[in-house]
Design a protein around this motif. Structure first.
Motif, PDB file in Angstrom:
ATOM      1  N   CYS A   1     -69.161 -27.060  17.266  1.00 19.09           N
ATOM      2  CA  CYS A   1     -67.941 -26.271  17.124  1.00 19.09           C
ATOM      3  C   CYS A   1     -66.681 -27.114  17.290  1.00 19.09           C
ATOM      4  O   CYS A   1     -66.612 -27.963  18.185  1.00 19.09           O
ATOM      5  CB  CYS A   1     -67.907 -25.152  18.163  1.00 19.09           C
ATOM      6  SG  CYS A   1     -69.298 -24.008  18.086  1.00 19.09           S
ATOM      7  N   ASN A   2     -65.701 -26.838  16.448  1.00 17.16           N
ATOM      8  CA  ASN A   2     -64.345 -27.330  16.631  1.00 17.16           C
ATOM      9  C   ASN A   2     -63.524 -26.184  17.217  1.00 17.16           C
ATOM     10  O   ASN A   2     -63.411 -25.120  16.594  1.00 17.16           O
ATOM     11  CB  ASN A   2     -63.722 -27.770  15.305  1.00 17.16           C
ATOM     12  CG  ASN A   2     -64.390 -28.984  14.719  1.00 17.16           C
ATOM     13  OD1 ASN A   2     -64.970 -29.792  15.437  1.00 17.16           O
ATOM     14  ND2 ASN A   2     -64.320 -29.131  13.408  1.00 17.16           N
ATOM     15  N   LEU A   3     -62.949 -26.388  18.393  1.00 19.08           N
ATOM     16  CA  LEU A   3     -62.119 -25.375  19.032  1.00 19.08           C
ATOM     17  C   LEU A   3     -60.667 -25.719  18.735  1.00 19.08           C
ATOM     18  O   LEU A   3     -60.076 -26.601  19.366  1.00 19.08           O
ATOM     19  CB  LEU A   3     -62.384 -25.338  20.536  1.00 19.08           C
ATOM     20  CG  LEU A   3     -63.869 -25.316  20.960  1.00 19.08           C
ATOM     21  CD1 LEU A   3     -63.981 -25.172  22.472  1.00 19.08           C
ATOM     22  CD2 LEU A   3     -64.628 -24.213  20.243  1.00 19.08           C
ATOM     23  N   LEU A   4     -60.096 -25.033  17.750  1.00 17.99           N
ATOM     24  CA  LEU A   4     -58.773 -25.391  17.250  1.00 17.99           C
ATOM     25  C   LEU A   4     -57.647 -24.979  18.191  1.00 17.99           C
ATOM     26  O   LEU A   4     -56.552 -25.546  18.129  1.00 17.99           O
ATOM     27  CB  LEU A   4     -58.552 -24.757  15.874  1.00 17.99           C
ATOM     28  CG  LEU A   4     -59.614 -25.073  14.811  1.00 17.99           C
ATOM     29  CD1 LEU A   4     -59.234 -24.438  13.483  1.00 17.99           C
ATOM     30  CD2 LEU A   4     -59.818 -26.569  14.650  1.00 17.99           C
ATOM     31  N   GLU A   5     -57.912 -24.002  19.028  1.00 18.72           N
ATOM     32  CA  GLU A   5     -56.933 -23.577  20.034  1.00 18.72           C
ATOM     33  C   GLU A   5     -57.660 -23.448  21.373  1.00 18.72           C
ATOM     34  O   GLU A   5     -57.912 -22.340  21.849  1.00 18.72           O
ATOM     35  CB  GLU A   5     -56.272 -22.257  19.641  1.00 18.72           C
ATOM     36  CG  GLU A   5     -55.479 -22.324  18.341  1.00 18.72           C
ATOM     37  CD  GLU A   5     -54.852 -20.978  17.974  1.00 18.72           C
ATOM     38  OE1 GLU A   5     -54.564 -20.187  18.894  1.00 18.72           O
ATOM     39  OE2 GLU A   5     -54.670 -20.724  16.777  1.00 18.72           O
ATOM     40  N   PRO A   6     -58.024 -24.578  21.984  1.00 18.87           N
ATOM     41  CA  PRO A   6     -58.883 -24.538  23.179  1.00 18.87           C
ATOM     42  C   PRO A   6     -58.274 -23.821  24.372  1.00 18.87           C
ATOM     43  O   PRO A   6     -59.000 -23.334  25.239  1.00 18.87           O
ATOM     44  CB  PRO A   6     -59.137 -26.020  23.476  1.00 18.87           C
ATOM     45  CG  PRO A   6     -58.038 -26.758  22.774  1.00 18.87           C
ATOM     46  CD  PRO A   6     -57.711 -25.949  21.564  1.00 18.87           C
ATOM     47  N   SER A   7     -56.950 -23.748  24.450  1.00 18.71           N
ATOM     48  CA  SER A   7     -56.331 -23.008  25.553  1.00 18.71           C
ATOM     49  C   SER A   7     -56.507 -21.503  25.367  1.00 18.71           C
ATOM     50  O   SER A   7     -56.416 -20.736  26.336  1.00 18.71           O
ATOM     51  CB  SER A   7     -54.845 -23.347  25.654  1.00 18.71           C
ATOM     52  OG  SER A   7     -54.164 -22.984  24.467  1.00 18.71           O
ATOM     53  N   ARG A   8     -56.777 -21.104  24.139  1.00 15.39           N
ATOM     54  CA  ARG A   8     -56.983 -19.686  23.825  1.00 15.39           C
ATOM     55  C   ARG A   8     -58.460 -19.317  23.863  1.00 15.39           C
ATOM     56  O   ARG A   8     -58.860 -18.320  24.456  1.00 15.39           O
ATOM     57  CB  ARG A   8     -56.387 -19.386  22.441  1.00 15.39           C
ATOM     58  CG  ARG A   8     -56.590 -17.977  21.941  1.00 15.39           C
ATOM     59  CD  ARG A   8     -56.037 -17.863  20.534  1.00 15.39           C
ATOM     60  NE  ARG A   8     -56.363 -16.596  19.912  1.00 15.39           N
ATOM     61  CZ  ARG A   8     -56.211 -16.348  18.615  1.00 15.39           C
ATOM     62  NH1 ARG A   8     -55.737 -17.289  17.814  1.00 15.39           N
ATOM     63  NH2 ARG A   8     -56.549 -15.172  18.112  1.00 15.39           N
ATOM     64  N   ILE A   9     -59.286 -20.128  23.204  1.00 22.10           N
ATOM     65  CA  ILE A   9     -60.735 -19.912  23.198  1.00 22.10           C
ATOM     66  C   ILE A   9     -61.406 -21.240  23.529  1.00 22.10           C
ATOM     67  O   ILE A   9     -61.374 -22.178  22.736  1.00 22.10           O
ATOM     68  CB  ILE A   9     -61.223 -19.388  21.834  1.00 22.10           C
ATOM     69  CG1 ILE A   9     -60.593 -18.030  21.536  1.00 22.10           C
ATOM     70  CG2 ILE A   9     -62.748 -19.283  21.828  1.00 22.10           C
ATOM     71  CD1 ILE A   9     -60.991 -17.449  20.201  1.00 22.10           C
ATOM     72  N   GLY A  10     -62.006 -21.308  24.714  1.00 19.16           N
ATOM     73  CA  GLY A  10     -62.622 -22.536  25.173  1.00 19.16           C
ATOM     74  C   GLY A  10     -64.130 -22.511  25.070  1.00 19.16           C
ATOM     75  O   GLY A  10     -64.738 -21.567  24.548  1.00 19.16           O
ATOM     76  N   GLY A  11     -64.734 -23.552  25.603  1.00 20.71           N
ATOM     77  CA  GLY A  11     -66.176 -23.704  25.511  1.00 20.71           C
ATOM     78  C   GLY A  11     -66.952 -22.582  26.180  1.00 20.71           C
ATOM     79  O   GLY A  11     -68.009 -22.168  25.683  1.00 20.71           O
ATOM     80  N   ASP A  12     -66.457 -22.070  27.310  1.00 20.63           N
ATOM     81  CA  ASP A  12     -67.171 -21.007  28.023  1.00 20.63           C
ATOM     82  C   ASP A  12     -67.308 -19.748  27.172  1.00 20.63           C
ATOM     83  O   ASP A  12     -68.377 -19.125  27.138  1.00 20.63           O
ATOM     84  CB  ASP A  12     -66.456 -20.668  29.333  1.00 20.63           C
ATOM     85  CG  ASP A  12     -66.578 -21.776  30.370  1.00 20.63           C
ATOM     86  OD1 ASP A  12     -67.449 -22.647  30.192  1.00 20.63           O
ATOM     87  OD2 ASP A  12     -65.803 -21.769  31.341  1.00 20.63           O
ATOM     88  N   GLU A  13     -66.228 -19.392  26.496  1.00 18.37           N
ATOM     89  CA  GLU A  13     -66.280 -18.189  25.656  1.00 18.37           C
ATOM     90  C   GLU A  13     -67.204 -18.391  24.463  1.00 18.37           C
ATOM     91  O   GLU A  13     -67.958 -17.496  24.083  1.00 18.37           O
ATOM     92  CB  GLU A  13     -64.877 -17.819  25.180  1.00 18.37           C
ATOM     93  CG  GLU A  13     -64.826 -16.509  24.404  1.00 18.37           C
ATOM     94  CD  GLU A  13     -63.425 -16.034  24.112  1.00 18.37           C
ATOM     95  OE1 GLU A  13     -63.281 -15.081  23.322  1.00 18.37           O
ATOM     96  OE2 GLU A  13     -62.473 -16.610  24.664  1.00 18.37           O
TER      97      GLU A  13
END
Length: 306
Positions: A246-258
């Motif tokens: 996965c590429n998390l393009l907005e990690p502050s919004r949706i991070g690895g835990d979610e």
């Protein structure tokens, strides 16, 4: 932690099994101690390595240590690696598959975008490699995945969900922003961009059923109606393991835990087992801390010599 005028560059090279080649590439990087490699992530199954460099940028985004260091790494990579002999379960477009610049604070995205554009011009003219720009480095803000889709990046071109060799044809479907309009099979093409920070998070699923894991991967991504600002794909990662990368393009919004919880819910529906995911790089804060530690260590060593 002070972050003024710091830039970051991630360099992804299509090789991890040829240790001698990587040693030469890393030796080239050490010629620029002000732009150290702060993190290295290798994956032998994917046959891919990612280097993360951090450096003070200064006022001139074109004449900077970070650009010079990355250029030397790229130059050596093309000398040491032949894409025609390459194979792995991670897609790639070239010997140096992807380079991305980020701002770590104190400078604008446009600042590092100028560095990206200057690097692309040098790679295209001096190394004669077809080079494509994306993000803030491209005049229309073209996305990375749009370039990759044009080249069939996401579809394995060999058996066993493998990607092998270089481009099947010298003809390019897109016109390069820099460099020749053809691709040499031993080099491939290169994509260079500048974007806001992206986290990469991979989740292992213990199955050989690629169809099922691809279904899960599609349902994770924003493109497939899943999590917004998440891109994902299924990649074979050894015996009875397929990763949802996965590429998390907005990690502050949706991070690895979610993302982890979402994949676990989908996997439960498909009756497959999920392992704990992992990030392929350090966080921004830790990169900055390690950068300053490396710089201090280098200065202390120099002081002892003097």
């Amino acid at each position: 932690m002070l972050k003024q005028m710091l830039g970051c560059c991630k360099v992804y090279i299509s090789e991890s099994r040829n240790k001698a080649a990587l040693e030469v590439i890393e030796k080239a990087a050490k010629l620029y101690p002000n732009s150290p490699v702060v993190n290295k992530f290798e994956d032998e199954i994917y046959n891919r390595v990612g280097y993360t460099l951090v450096s003070e940028m200064g006022q001139n985004p074109i004449s900077c240590s970070l650009k010079s260091c990355v250029f030397e790494m790229v130059k050596v990579a093309f000398e040491e690696i032949d894409l025609e002999t390459h194979s792995g379960t991670h897609p790639r477009l070239g010997v140096v598959d992807h380079i991305c610049f980020h701002s770590l604070g104190g400078i604008s995205l446009d600042h590092v975008a100028e560095t990206a554009k200057s690097l692309a011009a040098d790679v295209g003219s001096k190394l004669q490699v077809a080079t494509f720009l994306y993000g803030a480095a491209h005049h229309e803000g073209r996305s990375l995945d749009s370039i990759r889709r044009e080249f069939g990046y996401f579809k394995p071109n060999s058996t066993g969900n493998q990607w092998t060799s270089g481009p099947r044809s010298e003809y390019l479907r897109l016109t390069p922003d820099e460099g020749p309009p053809q691709a040499l099979q031993r080099k491939g093409v290169l994509v260079i961009g500048a974007i806001r920070w992206v986290d990469n998070y991979n989740i292992p699923i213990f199955s050989n059923d690629m169809t099922t894991v691809r279904k899960i991967s599609r349902r994770v991504s924003g493109r497939g109606g899943g999590l917004a600002a998440v891109q994902s794909m299924a990649l074979a990662h050894g015996n009875k393991v397929i990763e949802v990368a996965c590429n998390l393009l907005e990690p502050s919004r949706i991070g690895g835990d979610e993302v982890q919880l979402h994949v676990e819910r989908l996997a439960k529906e498909e009756r497959v087992e999920v392992g704990k995911g992992y990030y392929t790089d350090l966080s921004q804060d830790i990169l900055v801390e390690k950068y300053f530690e490396l710089i201090r260590t280098a200065k202390d060593a120099l002081a002892k010599v003097d």
